[in-house]
Design a protein around this motif. Structure first.
Motif, short mmCIF file in Angstrom:
data_model
loop_
_atom_site.label_atom_id
_atom_site.label_comp_id
_atom_site.label_asym_id
_atom_site.label_seq_id
_atom_site.Cartn_x
_atom_site.Cartn_y
_atom_site.Cartn_z
N ILE A 1 4.17 -2.58 7.11
CA ILE A 1 3.88 -3.28 5.63
C ILE A 1 5.09 -3.98 5.45
O ILE A 1 6.18 -3.53 5.36
CB ILE A 1 3.35 -2.04 4.80
CG1 ILE A 1 1.91 -1.55 5.07
CG2 ILE A 1 3.27 -2.72 3.48
CD1 ILE A 1 0.98 -2.34 4.93
N ASN B 1 -1.99 -2.76 -0.21
CA ASN B 1 -3.26 -2.87 -1.33
C ASN B 1 -3.21 -3.69 -2.42
O ASN B 1 -3.74 -4.20 -3.33
CB ASN B 1 -3.40 -1.29 -1.94
CG ASN B 1 -2.03 -0.93 -2.86
OD1 ASN B 1 -1.12 -1.72 -2.85
ND2 ASN B 1 -2.02 0.40 -3.00
N PHE C 1 -1.73 1.70 11.44
CA PHE C 1 -3.53 1.99 11.52
C PHE C 1 -4.26 0.84 11.44
O PHE C 1 -5.55 0.60 11.40
CB PHE C 1 -3.88 2.94 10.71
CG PHE C 1 -3.01 4.42 10.82
CD1 PHE C 1 -2.94 5.18 11.95
CD2 PHE C 1 -2.09 4.69 9.60
CE1 PHE C 1 -1.93 6.38 11.86
CE2 PHE C 1 -1.27 5.73 9.70
CZ PHE C 1 -1.33 6.76 10.78
N GLY C 2 -3.47 -0.29 10.91
CA GLY C 2 -4.35 -1.65 10.77
C GLY C 2 -4.80 -2.03 9.23
O GLY C 2 -5.59 -2.56 9.17
N HIS C 3 -4.26 -1.06 8.52
CA HIS C 3 -4.62 -1.05 7.08
C HIS C 3 -3.60 -1.99 6.31
O HIS C 3 -2.49 -1.81 6.45
CB HIS C 3 -4.58 0.34 6.16
CG HIS C 3 -5.53 1.47 6.96
ND1 HIS C 3 -4.93 2.64 7.18
CD2 HIS C 3 -6.56 1.24 7.52
CE1 HIS C 3 -6.03 3.51 7.66
NE2 HIS C 3 -6.92 2.65 8.17
N PRO C 4 -4.39 -2.85 5.66
CA PRO C 4 -3.41 -3.69 4.93
C PRO C 4 -2.70 -3.21 3.72
O PRO C 4 -3.27 -2.21 3.03
CB PRO C 4 -4.34 -4.96 4.61
CG PRO C 4 -5.74 -4.18 4.29
CD PRO C 4 -5.69 -3.12 5.31
N LYS D 1 -0.09 -5.24 7.64
CA LYS D 1 -0.81 -4.13 8.14
C LYS D 1 0.27 -2.94 8.68
O LYS D 1 1.35 -3.42 9.08
CB LYS D 1 -1.75 -4.58 9.09
CG LYS D 1 -2.69 -5.43 8.59
CD LYS D 1 -4.00 -5.71 9.65
CE LYS D 1 -4.91 -6.70 9.21
NZ LYS D 1 -5.85 -7.05 10.46
N ASP D 2 -0.22 -1.65 8.38
CA ASP D 2 0.37 -0.51 8.66
C ASP D 2 0.25 -0.25 10.34
O ASP D 2 -0.80 -1.10 10.77
CB ASP D 2 0.19 0.42 7.93
CG ASP D 2 -1.11 1.09 7.90
OD1 ASP D 2 -2.06 0.79 8.83
OD2 ASP D 2 -1.51 1.70 7.02
#
Length: 242
Positions: A192, A160, A155-158, A152-153
Motif C-alpha cells: 500500500i 481505502n 492480499f490484493g486489497h486496494p 494494493k496490499d
C-alpha cells in the motif's frame, strides 16, 4: 706638670661605627645611590618598551581564536539544521511532491526524506522534513495520511482512500519536523502507498480531530467529509511500502 695626650686622630677612628674612614663612607653611599637611580631609570624604560610592544601587538595581530570564530559562524550559516543531507542511504526523497507555491512565495521550497522499516509485512514509515513557513495565529499545522486507492496490499486489497489526521506538527526554528514509525496498518499491508498531507486548520478543527478519532467505529474521513473541512493545503507527497 704631667701632660696627658688625648690622641685626637685615634679618637676620630674609634668613633667610626664601621671602623673605616668617614670620607670614604660618604663616597660609597653616593655611588650606591647613583647606581640605584640608574637601575630605576632602566627598569622604567624597559617597562615602557614592553607595554608599548604589547599594545602594538594587540592592535595589529588578531586575537587568538578569532579566525576560528569567524569560520564557525560561516559554517553555521551554511549548515543544514535538519541534517537531511546527512541521512543514511536508506532514506529517500519521494519522487512526487507538491506544495502550495502561494504560501511559500520566495521562500525555500519544502522537502522531505522518508524511510520504510518496521516488522516484516507490517511496514512503518518515518518522515523527516524541512519547511520555511510562518504559521498564522489561530492556525495549526496538521499531518494527515491517506491510503492510496491505486495501490494494493499483499492480499490484493486496494487502499481505502480515506483521510486520517495524525498529529499536529510544530516545526523548529530551522523549519525541521518529523514523524517517526507511523504504522501503515495490519499484517499484510505491505504494498500500500500512503499519501502524506500537511494542512493548516483552525484551532477548533484541530481540537475536533482527536475527538472524532475516539468515536466508535470511526475509520477516517471520506473524500466528501474531507472536502467539507475548512483547511489550507500546504504540501503532499507519496510513500510506497511495496
Amino acid at each position: 706638670m704631667t701632660r696627658t695626650d688625648t690622641g685626637s686622630d685615634d679618637d676620630t677612628t674609634s668613633n667610626d661605627p664601621q671602623g673605616g674612614d668617614g670620607k670614604n663612607d660618604n663616597t660609597t653611599k653616593i655611588l650606591i645611590a647613583a647606581v640605584g637611580a640608574l637601575a630605576a631609570v632602566g627598569a622604567a624604560a624597559a617597562g615602557a618598551y614592553f607595554t608599548q610592544d604589547t599594545d602594538t601587538k594587540g592592535t595589529t595581530e588578531p586575537q587568538a581564536g578569532s579566525s576560528a570564530s569567524v569560520s564557525a559562524s560561516v559554517s553555521a550559516e551554511n549548515e543544514d539544521p535538519c541534517d537531511l543531507r546527512r541521512l543514511a542511504d536508506s532514506w529517500y526523497q519521494p519522487p512526487s511532491q507538491r506544495y502550495n507555491e502561494t504560501l511559500f512565495g520566495n521562500r525555500q521550497a519544502p522537502h522531505v526524506y522518508t524511510q520504510v522499516g518496521g516488522p516484516a509485512r507490517s511496514p512503518e514509515i518515518s518522515v523527516k522534513g524541512q519547511l520555511s513557513l510562518d504559521i498564522p495565529a489561530g492556525q495549526v499545522l496538521y499531518l494527515v495520511t491517506r491510503p492510496d486507492p491505486d495501490s494494493k496490499d499483499e492480499f490484493g486489497h486496494p487502499g481505502n482512500g480515506r483521510f486520517y489526521p495524525g498529529t499536529p506538527i510544530s516545526p523548529t526554528s530551522g523549519g525541521c519536523w518529523e514523524d517517526d514509525n507511523h504504522a501503515v496498518g495490519y499484517p499484510g499491508v505491505e504494498g500500500i502507498s500512503e499519501t502524506y498531507l500537511l494542512v493548516l486548520v483552525g484551532s477548533d478543527q484541530a481540537a475536533k480531530f482527536p475527538a472524532d478519532r475516539k468515536a466508535k467505529s470511526w475509520d477516517g474521513y471520506s473524500a466528501e467529509d474531507w472536502r467539507s473541512i475548512t483547511k489550507i493545503d500546504v504540501m503532499n507527497f507519496h510513500v510506497s511500502t511495496a
